[in-house]
Structure formats: C-alpha cells, structure tokens
Design a protein around this motif. Sequence first.
Motif, mmCIF file in Angstrom:
data_model
loop_
_atom_site.group_PDB
_atom_site.id
_atom_site.type_symbol
_atom_site.label_atom_id
_atom_site.label_comp_id
_atom_site.label_asym_id
_atom_site.label_seq_id
_atom_site.Cartn_x
_atom_site.Cartn_y
_atom_site.Cartn_z
ATOM 1 N N GLU A 1 0.853 -1.184 0.000
ATOM 2 C CA GLU A 1 0.000 0.000 0.000
ATOM 3 C C GLU A 1 0.891 1.237 0.000
ATOM 4 O O GLU A 1 1.872 1.308 0.737
ATOM 5 C CB GLU A 1 -0.882 0.014 1.242
ATOM 6 N N PRO B 1 -0.349 4.969 0.101
ATOM 7 C CA PRO B 1 -1.367 6.011 0.037
ATOM 8 C C PRO B 1 -0.825 7.437 -0.019
ATOM 9 O O PRO B 1 -1.598 8.377 -0.118
ATOM 10 C CB PRO B 1 -2.176 5.784 1.306
ATOM 11 N N LYS C 1 2.022 10.086 -1.878
ATOM 12 C CA LYS C 1 3.015 10.363 -2.929
ATOM 13 C C LYS C 1 3.667 11.699 -2.593
ATOM 14 O O LYS C 1 2.979 12.670 -2.282
ATOM 15 C CB LYS C 1 2.350 10.462 -4.312
ATOM 16 N N THR D 1 0.826 14.202 -1.293
ATOM 17 C CA THR D 1 -0.519 14.004 -1.829
ATOM 18 C C THR D 1 -1.027 12.703 -1.223
ATOM 19 O O THR D 1 -0.419 11.642 -1.418
ATOM 20 C CB THR D 1 -0.498 13.943 -3.363
ATOM 21 N N GLN E 1 -4.019 9.841 -0.331
ATOM 22 C CA GLN E 1 -5.263 9.225 -0.804
ATOM 23 C C GLN E 1 -6.389 9.475 0.192
ATOM 24 O O GLN E 1 -6.159 9.590 1.399
ATOM 25 C CB GLN E 1 -5.084 7.714 -0.972
ATOM 26 N N ASP E 2 -7.621 9.532 -0.337
ATOM 27 C CA ASP E 2 -8.800 9.718 0.511
ATOM 28 C C ASP E 2 -8.832 8.658 1.612
ATOM 29 O O ASP E 2 -8.556 7.485 1.367
ATOM 30 C CB ASP E 2 -10.082 9.615 -0.320
ATOM 31 N N TRP F 1 -6.914 8.495 4.223
ATOM 32 C CA TRP F 1 -5.626 8.374 4.902
ATOM 33 C C TRP F 1 -5.179 9.748 5.392
ATOM 34 O O TRP F 1 -5.658 10.772 4.933
ATOM 35 C CB TRP F 1 -4.571 7.819 3.938
ATOM 36 N N LYS G 1 -5.544 14.733 2.379
ATOM 37 C CA LYS G 1 -5.552 15.145 0.964
ATOM 38 C C LYS G 1 -4.198 15.663 0.492
ATOM 39 O O LYS G 1 -3.500 14.969 -0.197
ATOM 40 C CB LYS G 1 -6.662 16.134 0.666
ATOM 41 N N ASN H 1 -5.157 5.288 8.492
ATOM 42 C CA ASN H 1 -6.562 5.540 8.176
ATOM 43 C C ASN H 1 -7.357 5.155 9.417
ATOM 44 O O ASN H 1 -6.771 4.928 10.474
ATOM 45 C CB ASN H 1 -7.007 4.812 6.895
#
Length: 150
Positions: free
Chosen positions: A22, A24, A26, A46, A48-49, A51, A104, A132
């Motif tokens: 995984e 999440p 970048k 950046t 992921q939604d 996280w 985000k 998360n």
Amino acid sequence: MRKLLLAVTILVMSISAKAQIEAPVKWSYAAKRISATEAVVFLKATIQDGWHIYSQTVKDGGPIKTSFTFAPAKEYALLGKTTEPTPVTKYEKSFSMDVSYFEKTVIFQQKIKLKSANVSIVKGQLEYMTCNNMKCLPPEDIDFSIPLGK
C-alpha cells in the motif's frame, strides 16, 4: 492435470494481488529562489482519501511525526525550521491522545540561505507515518534531492 495447474495459477495470482504494498502517500518536490541569497524548498505530500499523515508537532507517545533532515552542505544553511500549514487536531483512540494531521495534500516549506551561487541541489531525508481509521502503516523514510532553479 491442466485443471490443477490452472487452479494453482489462479491461487498464486490472487495471493500476489493481495500482497501488493500500500502506498497512500506520494511525495513531490520543488524549489524557488526568492533572492540571490535565499531559496525556499517545497515538499508536498498528496494523500489518498481516507488516509492522513501526521504533523511535525505530534507529542511523544503518539504516532511517528513527519520530520525532515537536510543533508549538511557548505553551500547553504537552513533558515529556521520547516514550516507547515495548520493541521487538523483530533482525539485518536488508538493513541489515547489528541494528534495533529493532514489529509488530501500538505506542503511543507524550508527556507535556506545560499552561501554560494553554485548551489544546485538540496538533499535530505523525510520520515512520516500514514494511518486511516482502520490501521497504520509502518513509518517510511524517503531520500529526496531537490534541484534549485536559477
């Protein structure tokens, strides 16, 4: 025999699909010279939604805070500490404390004093942890090398 081979192939493919790492978050980097003797380095996450990553100001006993270590260089010096925008702060049951984090995207900034006109790259390493509402991934260390534009 063919059915057995097909079943084994499908099993291996399904296991390898679940074993994917995984990622999440970048990271991307940029720099801008603001004068002949100063520059700002930007480190952008950046996310992921669902996280989040943690602020640099998380207290001891909580998750691993985001941190930046800049490689020592004769050509430049850090001006102050790495800055960040205002994080979200909430109580997390898993750590039994209030923690500050970002969702985000987040851009961290570090001002540097240029001691030489020949500075072309700022190098260092960052460490962060992402979670998360179900789990946390192990902390990750990432080396960075950020070119300074002219």
